[in-house]
Design a protein around this motif. Structure first.
Motif, PDB file in Angstrom:
ATOM      1  N   ASP C 286      25.595  11.412 -18.108  1.00  0.00           N
ATOM      2  CA  ASP C 286      26.927  10.876 -17.873  1.00  0.00           C
ATOM      3  C   ASP C 286      27.133  10.433 -16.438  1.00  0.00           C
ATOM      4  O   ASP C 286      28.034   9.653 -16.161  1.00  0.00           O
ATOM      5  CB  ASP C 286      27.999  11.900 -18.279  1.00  0.00           C
ATOM      6  N   VAL C 287      26.287  10.921 -15.529  1.00  0.00           N
ATOM      7  CA  VAL C 287      26.342  10.373 -14.177  1.00  0.00           C
ATOM      8  C   VAL C 287      26.143   8.867 -14.259  1.00  0.00           C
ATOM      9  O   VAL C 287      26.651   8.106 -13.447  1.00  0.00           O
ATOM     10  CB  VAL C 287      25.277  11.044 -13.284  1.00  0.00           C
ATOM     11  N   GLY C 288      25.430   8.470 -15.304  1.00  0.00           N
ATOM     12  CA  GLY C 288      25.244   7.039 -15.529  1.00  0.00           C
ATOM     13  C   GLY C 288      26.551   6.290 -15.675  1.00  0.00           C
ATOM     14  O   GLY C 288      26.629   5.114 -15.339  1.00  0.00           O
ATOM     15  N   ILE C 289      27.604   6.954 -16.171  1.00  0.00           N
ATOM     16  CA  ILE C 289      28.889   6.251 -16.294  1.00  0.00           C
ATOM     17  C   ILE C 289      29.418   5.908 -14.908  1.00  0.00           C
ATOM     18  O   ILE C 289      29.936   4.820 -14.678  1.00  0.00           O
ATOM     19  CB  ILE C 289      29.925   7.102 -17.064  1.00  0.00           C
ATOM     20  N   PHE C 290      29.249   6.858 -13.972  1.00  0.00           N
ATOM     21  CA  PHE C 290      29.650   6.539 -12.608  1.00  0.00           C
ATOM     22  C   PHE C 290      28.921   5.280 -12.149  1.00  0.00           C
ATOM     23  O   PHE C 290      29.515   4.377 -11.560  1.00  0.00           O
ATOM     24  CB  PHE C 290      29.330   7.694 -11.656  1.00  0.00           C
ATOM     25  N   PHE C 291      27.617   5.236 -12.451  1.00  0.00           N
ATOM     26  CA  PHE C 291      26.877   4.072 -11.960  1.00  0.00           C
ATOM     27  C   PHE C 291      27.218   2.805 -12.728  1.00  0.00           C
ATOM     28  O   PHE C 291      27.151   1.716 -12.168  1.00  0.00           O
ATOM     29  CB  PHE C 291      25.373   4.360 -11.924  1.00  0.00           C
ATOM     30  N   SER C 292      27.607   2.946 -13.993  1.00  0.00           N
ATOM     31  CA  SER C 292      28.115   1.767 -14.709  1.00  0.00           C
ATOM     32  C   SER C 292      29.290   1.194 -13.939  1.00  0.00           C
ATOM     33  O   SER C 292      29.366  -0.007 -13.683  1.00  0.00           O
ATOM     34  CB  SER C 292      28.595   2.153 -16.105  1.00  0.00           C
ATOM     35  N   ILE C 293      30.224   2.086 -13.582  1.00  0.00           N
ATOM     36  CA  ILE C 293      31.409   1.623 -12.864  1.00  0.00           C
ATOM     37  C   ILE C 293      31.019   1.096 -11.491  1.00  0.00           C
ATOM     38  O   ILE C 293      31.503   0.053 -11.044  1.00  0.00           O
ATOM     39  CB  ILE C 293      32.440   2.770 -12.759  1.00  0.00           C
ATOM     40  N   TYR C 294      30.085   1.816 -10.851  1.00  0.00           N
ATOM     41  CA  TYR C 294      29.636   1.390  -9.522  1.00  0.00           C
ATOM     42  C   TYR C 294      29.043  -0.019  -9.589  1.00  0.00           C
ATOM     43  O   TYR C 294      29.384  -0.890  -8.784  1.00  0.00           O
ATOM     44  CB  TYR C 294      28.600   2.394  -9.009  1.00  0.00           C
ATOM     45  N   TYR C 295      28.155  -0.248 -10.579  1.00  0.00           N
ATOM     46  CA  TYR C 295      27.523  -1.570 -10.651  1.00  0.00           C
ATOM     47  C   TYR C 295      28.545  -2.639 -11.025  1.00  0.00           C
ATOM     48  O   TYR C 295      28.491  -3.762 -10.515  1.00  0.00           O
ATOM     49  CB  TYR C 295      26.364  -1.569 -11.650  1.00  0.00           C
ATOM     50  N   CYS C 296      29.475  -2.304 -11.924  1.00  0.00           N
ATOM     51  CA  CYS C 296      30.495  -3.299 -12.281  1.00  0.00           C
ATOM     52  C   CYS C 296      31.326  -3.679 -11.059  1.00  0.00           C
ATOM     53  O   CYS C 296      31.541  -4.854 -10.775  1.00  0.00           O
ATOM     54  CB  CYS C 296      31.432  -2.751 -13.351  1.00  0.00           C
ATOM     55  N   MET C 297      31.783  -2.645 -10.338  1.00  0.00           N
ATOM     56  CA  MET C 297      32.663  -2.925  -9.201  1.00  0.00           C
ATOM     57  C   MET C 297      31.934  -3.665  -8.091  1.00  0.00           C
ATOM     58  O   MET C 297      32.382  -4.716  -7.629  1.00  0.00           O
ATOM     59  CB  MET C 297      33.237  -1.631  -8.646  1.00  0.00           C
TER      60      MET C 297
END
Lengths: 567, 123, 357
Positions: C286-297
């Motif tokens: 789920d840390v991956g969700i942070f990175f999903s948001i990080y990459y999107c932003m």
């Protein structure tokens, strides 16, 4: 006082106008003229209307038999999705603002063009590109079966062309933003000298309110669809519960745009109706500032009610309660408008020509559409009615009975201005009757079915509903014929109609002071500003066979003013 | 604006150049605030860390808006429009936030995709 | 109603007054005001465009604070701060550029705009280093997230970095060549323009070099952290464990990391094999969700930077052909406003993504 020579020069049908001052397809494809862009938009949205309307008729005939007719379930799903998506994104949203508004808005403020003509043309080409992307979802063979709302997680999993369609809607969003931005700036900075905010025709107030929504809400649709595309291609786990994402969040995102978008669809229509009711009653609009501010109020309240689409989606009870309560407040400004239109009619000298017939149909149909909305906004009834034909009937009363009727009324009102020719009024009124009767026959039975529990989006149904579906199908066919006929009447008039003068309807807003059709620069004179609802400011000119401003008329023939001018 | 650094007489009324020393001063203030936010992030501040970081960011944003973006001299109508967008962002975040807490447990208990595709980093 | 001068009511046929005033505007001021309101409205749409990602960020941070606390260990604060300063400086030069244009000084304006473009490209260079380093470690969006700790040599060139740099290299070569050709055919302005673009792309490589230097400086730290697993954040332990589960063979390639993985095995046991519905076993992924948001932003922000460079290049070209005057500088002002907005968004992204505690 102006001489007859000047009068003729200004108001008589000119040799060259915006339609014929340059020729060849390039002069249209690369035009920066708001009038030509408006006409091109009109052609475009009409094609979209007929395409999506044809889907609707196919659906209705399929539902004629309770076990379903000639479509497979998959085909049925794809067809209602494309009906919804094309109608919403390619037709209703751009219909009144981008087609009629583009033509009329700069003229109503005495301007030569919108503030950013290139952006205006860009908006039209984006519209074409976006619509083609939506169409590509069909042509690619994948289709689209998510419903126009693209709800997750189904839209992530289905094998149909979600990416094509969402990308199309994304592009159409930009097209809509460009139009809104252009209108806002134009109304702000380019009004004729002396034209204060309260001397704007109410159509402009409603377009202004619409533009505010387009600017504030549409970008959210953009980011939502981009995130959906990312979710589908890369599984970023924001909306997909399989990866820890929140599918209800998608609905919040989607409706943060799409509920205000409902007001993008209806507000311009309300503006058109304010014009028509006043002109064809030849009476000052009742409660000008109330109508004006109710447009802005609807635009702003529209941002506070998106959760009423999600009462049964697992939304928390507290939020549901809040959204339900605010939803009811939207009824107030809407009712203010309806009451003011009715009060305008009172003791007016009503002319029941085609545009007025459409305007009166609008008031009736919008009234029903609006009031049934209250049943859906109320929590307890919505649990029963959610996702039934009641919802379908409700929003069709607003979107078709409201917006489409107003679009047709507006077209019949401004058609003589756009093409300098008058339509056959009797045929126009017959088309209006067919639309009105066909529409009611289509959607009234759907209210009944819905309240008895007929769910929407089903390709087959229980036999007990068959009779309602059959009435509905007959009605839809009449409605389709009525719409076809009204466009036929208009199209015939554009080429073969009787020539008409600058202001055949004795309207007082500025666009009627240009010749019909208008000059490329809109006005060859400095338009004379009046209150847009002071109809006594226009007097009949015998030589020109049309109404012209009192100041320019021959002083010998000018009748005295009937009423003192209010300020 | 009495302190135009190069006030030309041919400046039309809509042209208000911002004084250069002011722009440079704003830049230095922004750098200072960036360093400040870095320093505060290293100190253990528990629940205050986030608000402090946001306050500093907002101060920076206000400086950029007021002087680099000429808001200080701009028409109030433009400023109003721009700032009202923040109101709508707040509304968007606020209303969504009110709701989503309700069903987090359902999301957490939803069966996850068992195996993520292992991505082998090339070396 | 004011008295209407009906004798002079016809518009005089005097079309074309000023070269830079469009036919439908009355005067320069109306044109400027329209453009200005237009760009402000555009910025409003930009803010709402980004707002979706800010909403996603806020929700996940509030509902899953543990993910965010763990995730920030993967982000290099110093690179973020460096990029912040670079962007702030570019904002200053942009403001100075607008100032120069307001005074009709095209030469100065061109210089400032060029510096702004170079800073923008530098920002992208540093970003490329950050991205490629993360991809090396297997830090992707949620579904692809599979963390492989390993420490690279200082100034190690990641294959991802090479992929990211293909387009800048091509652009650099193209612009230099175009500049020489333009000079050969004595098109001075065009030659300068192409030269300016080449310098801009050069800024990207400067950014890459600076980023690498920073990474080399921080490499020591990272090493130390990985070698004492008790000090390493929970997520690192959980993740390295996960990693071993499905690609043992691969981890052999870097001995250090493998050893770390073994180390943490005992610690992470109960986290990884507990109740499958508890939060901790999924924490790593789920840390991956942070990175999903990080990459999107950051990705969306980077796209805006690229769009900004294109807009700035247009301004730069018009500086070279001397278009700006005290009564016509609107486009510089508008692009400037856009550029400051890109800076504004970064001002918020920096503490939100890099400074979580």
């Amino acid at each position: 006082m102006a001489s007859a020579e000047i009068r003729n020069k200004i108001f008589d049908t000119p040799e060259t106008n915006y339609l014929n001052h340059t020729r060849g397809w390039k002069s249209w494809a690369f035009t920066l003229d708001h009038k030509r862009i408006g006409v091109m938009y009109l052609i475009g949205v009409t094609i979209a209307l007929f395409l999506a309307g044809a889907f609707a008729l196919v659906l209705r005939w399929h539902l004629f038999w309770f076990e379903g007719g000639f479509l497979s379930n998959e085909m049925y799903n794809q067809m209602f999705t494309l009906h919804g998506a094309i109608m919403v994104f390619s037709f209703i949203i751009p219909s009144v603002p981008a087609a009629l508004g583009n033509f009329v808005l700069p003229m109503m403020i005495g301007a030569k063009d919108v503030a950013f003509p290139r952006m205006n043309l860009m908006s039209f080409y984006l519209w074409i590109a976006g619509t083609c992307c939506l169409a590509a979802a069909i042509l690619s063979g994948y289709g689209l079966d998510t419903g126009w709302t693209f709800y997750t997680p189904y839209s992530i999993e289905t094998s149909t062309g979600v990416i094509f369609a969402t990308f199309g809607a994304f592009i159409l969003g930009f097209s809509s933003i460009f139009t809104g931005l252009n209108f806002l700036v134009t109304v702000n900075t380019m009004r004729a000298p002396g034209q204060s905010w309260f001397k704007l025709p109410l159509f402009l107030w409603s377009l202004y309110a619409t533009s505010i929504i387009q600017i504030l809400a549409t970008p959210v649709l953009g980011i939502t669809l981009l995130m959906l595309i990312a979710e589908r291609t890369m599984h970023i786990g924001i909306f997909d519960p399989k990866y820890g994402g929140d599918p209800v969040l998608f609905q919040h995102f989607f409706w943060f745009y799409s509920h205000p978008a409902v007001y993008i669809m209806i507000l311009p229509a309300m503006g058109v109706i304010s014009e028509l009711i006043s002109v064809y009653s030849q009476k000052r609009i009742f409660g000008y500032s109330f109508i004006a501010f109710s447009s802005v109020a609807i635009a702003l309240l529209g941002f506070l009610v998106w959760g009423h689409h999600m009462f049964t989606s697992g939304q928390s009870p507290m939020v549901t309660l809040i959204f339900s309560a605010i939803t009811f407040t939207v009824a107030i400004p809407s009712a203010v408008k309806v009451f003011n239109w009715l009060a305008t009619l009172y003791k007016g000298s009503i002319l029941l020509n085609t545009p007025m017939c459409y305007a009166l149909s609008f008031i009736f149909l919008f009234g029903i559409g609006g009031l049934t909305g209250l049943f859906l906004g109320a929590l307890s009834t919505d649990i029963h009615l959610h996702d039934t034909y009641f919802v379908v009937a409700h929003f069709h009363f607003v979107m078709v009975g409201g917006t489409l009727t107003a679009l047709l009324g507006g077209l019949f009102h401004w058609w003589p201005k756009m093409f300098g020719r008058m339509y056959n009024d009797m045929l126009g009124r017959i088309s209006c009757f067919l639309v009105f009767a066909g529409f009611n026959l289509t959607f009234f039975p759907q209210f009944v079915m819905g309240s008895r529990g007929m769910p929407r989006r089903y390709a087959s149904y229980d036999p007990e509903f068959q009779i309602f579906h059959q009435w509905s199908t007959f009605g839809a066919s009449i409605l389709g014929f009525g719409i076809l006929m009204s466009f036929g009447v208009l199209l015939y008039a554009a080429f073969y109609g009787k020539r008409c003068g600058a202001n055949p309807f004795k309207a007082a807003s500025l666009e009627w002071q240009s010749s019909s059709p208008p000059d490329f620069h809109n006005f060859i004179h400095k338009p004379i500003l009046h209150d847009p609802y002071d109809f006594d400011s226009q007097v009949y000119d015998k030589d020109l066979d049309t109404y012209i401003p009192r100041e320019l008329a021959d002083p010998k023939t000018v009748p005295p003013r009937r009423e003192p001018v209010h300020h | 604006m009495a302190d135009h650094s190069h006030s030309h007489d041919d400046h039309p009324p809509f042209n208000h150049p911002a004084p250069i020393p002011l722009l440079i001063g704003v830049f230095l203030a922004l750098v200072f605030l960036t360093i400040l936010t870095l320093v505060t992030s290293d100190i253990e501040l528990a629940q205050f860390a986030f608000p402090i970081a946001m306050v500093i960011a907002t101060a920076k944003a206000a400086l950029v808006c007021a002087f680099f973006m000429h808001m200080f001299w701009d028409k109030s109508f433009n400023v109003l429009f721009f700032l009202s967008s923040l109101l709508f962002v707040t509304l968007f975040i606020g209303m969504t936030l009110l709701d989503t807490g309700q069903y987090q447990d359902d999301i957490d208990s939803f069966p996850r995709e068992p195996e993520a595709t292992p991505v082998v980093a090339e070396q | 109603m004011a008295v209407v001068d009906t004798d002079n009511i016809l518009e005089e046929e005097h079309h074309h007054h000023e070269p830079f005033i469009a036919h439908h505007f009355d005067d320069a001021e109306q044109q400027f005001d329209s453009g200005k309101l237009g760009i402000w409205l555009f910025l409003v749409t930009e803010i709402l465009f980004f707002s979706g990602l800010f909403v996603a960020y806020t929700l996940y941070r509030i509902h899953h604070p543990e993910i965010f606390e763990q995730a920030h260990h993967f982000l290099d604060k110093r690179l973020g701060a460096l990029n912040t300063i670079v962007l702030l400086f570019s904002s200053l030069t942009m403001a100075l550029g607008v100032h120069a244009a307001q005074n009709g000084d095209n030469k100065k304006c061109g210089l400032y705009v060029l510096i702004t473009m170079v800073c923008a490209a530098m920002f992208l260079g540093v970003k490329a280093i950050e991205y490629s380093h993360k991809w090396d470690l297997g830090i992707f969006v949620r579904s692809e997230f599979s963390y492989h700790p390993h420490t690279a040599e200082p100034f190690h060139v990641s294959p991802y970095l090479i992929k990211l740099s293909v387009i800048p290299v091509l652009l650099l070569v193209g612009f230099i060549a175009a500049s020489f050709f333009a000079r050969a055919s004595s098109k001075v302005a065009l030659s300068k323009f192409m030269g300016g673009l080449a310098i801009t792309v050069g800024g990207y490589f400067v950014g890459v070099l600076i980023g690498m230097t920073f990474m080399a400086l921080t490499a020591e730290n990272e090493h130390a952290q990985l070698e004492s697993p008790s000090q390493a954040p929970l997520v690192l332990r959980a993740l390295t464990l996960d990693d071993d589960k499905h690609d043992d063979g691969h981890a052999d390639a870097d001995g250090d990391a493998h050893a770390d993985g073994d180390h943490s095995h005992a610690d992470g046991e109960d986290h990884a094999h507990g109740d499958s519905h508890a939060k901790s076993p999924d924490l790593g992924r789920d840390v991956g969700i942070f990175f999903s948001i990080y990459y999107c932003m950051t990705g969306l922000h980077a796209i805006h930077i690229i769009a900004g460079i294109v807009a700035l290049a247009w301004i730069y070209w018009r500086c070279l052909v001397v278009h700006w005057r005290p009564d016509y500088f609107g486009p510089v002002d508008y692009v400037g406003l856009y550029w400051h907005l890109v800076d504004l968004i970064w001002i918020y992204l920096f503490p939100l993504l890099y400074l979580i505690d």
